[in-house]
Design an enzyme around this catalytic site. Structure first.
Site, PDB file in Angstrom:
ATOM      1  N   GLU A 143       0.812  -1.194   0.000  1.00 26.53           N
ATOM      2  CA  GLU A 143       0.000   0.000   0.000  1.00 26.53           C
ATOM      3  C   GLU A 143       0.858   1.262   0.000  1.00 26.53           C
ATOM      4  O   GLU A 143       0.528   2.213  -0.650  1.00 26.53           O
ATOM      5  CB  GLU A 143      -0.926   0.005   1.226  1.00 26.53           C
ATOM      6  N   SER A 144       1.932   1.242   0.767  1.00 30.75           N
ATOM      7  CA  SER A 144       2.771   2.437   0.860  1.00 30.75           C
ATOM      8  C   SER A 144       3.781   2.507  -0.277  1.00 30.75           C
ATOM      9  O   SER A 144       4.407   3.544  -0.476  1.00 30.75           O
ATOM     10  CB  SER A 144       3.523   2.465   2.188  1.00 30.75           C
ATOM     11  N   GLY A 145       3.980   1.413  -0.978  1.00 33.58           N
ATOM     12  CA  GLY A 145       4.983   1.373  -2.037  1.00 33.58           C
ATOM     13  C   GLY A 145       6.391   1.548  -1.504  1.00 33.58           C
ATOM     14  O   GLY A 145       7.284   1.967  -2.227  1.00 33.58           O
TER      15      GLY A 145
END
Length: 131
Positions: A1-3
């Protein structure tokens, strides 16, 4: 999700590497900077540990609750309903990715006839060797 971006912030307000919601970061890492990678991962793992305990080790439910919230998961479970596909897909995707990174035991590897034997030499050290 945060990469992998420790400064990531979702449109729903989740922050950092582990995408913690403010209430979760305030609960599990109070007085720490939730954007600090070490603090964020600590908070995320504490929260995930709580969820695993709550759901009796059911990784699928714990991951769905991590993603969508305990309240939603509890509601669907109590009504004996399946959670929305995107929530199920998130949990399944995490578990699939996990399989790629889990190290196999040396005893699970494919050896010829001389599979390593485990020898315990003291209480804290286990040595592997071929006989």
């Amino acid at each position: 999700e945060s990469g992998g971006n420790p400064k990531a912030k979702s449109n729903k307000g989740a922050i950092g590497l582990m995408q913690l919601m403010p209430l979760i970061s305030n609960t599990y890492i109070p007085k720490e900077d939730p954007y600090n990678p070490e603090s964020n991962v600590k908070g995320g793992t504490k929260f995930l540990g709580h969820l695993l305990q709550k759901y009796n080790g059911d990784q699928q439910k714990a991951l769905m609750a991590y993603y969508a919230g305990e309240t939603l998961v509890d509601k669907y479970v109590s009504e004996n309903k399946k959670l929305p596909k995107d929530i199920q897909d998130y949990a399944t995707g995490v578990l699939d990715k996990r399989q790629k990174y889990v190290k196999k035991s040396v005893f699970d590897l494919d050896y010829p006839d001389d599979k390593p034997k485990r020898t315990k030499t003291n209480r804290s050290t286990t040595y592997y060797h071929n006989h």
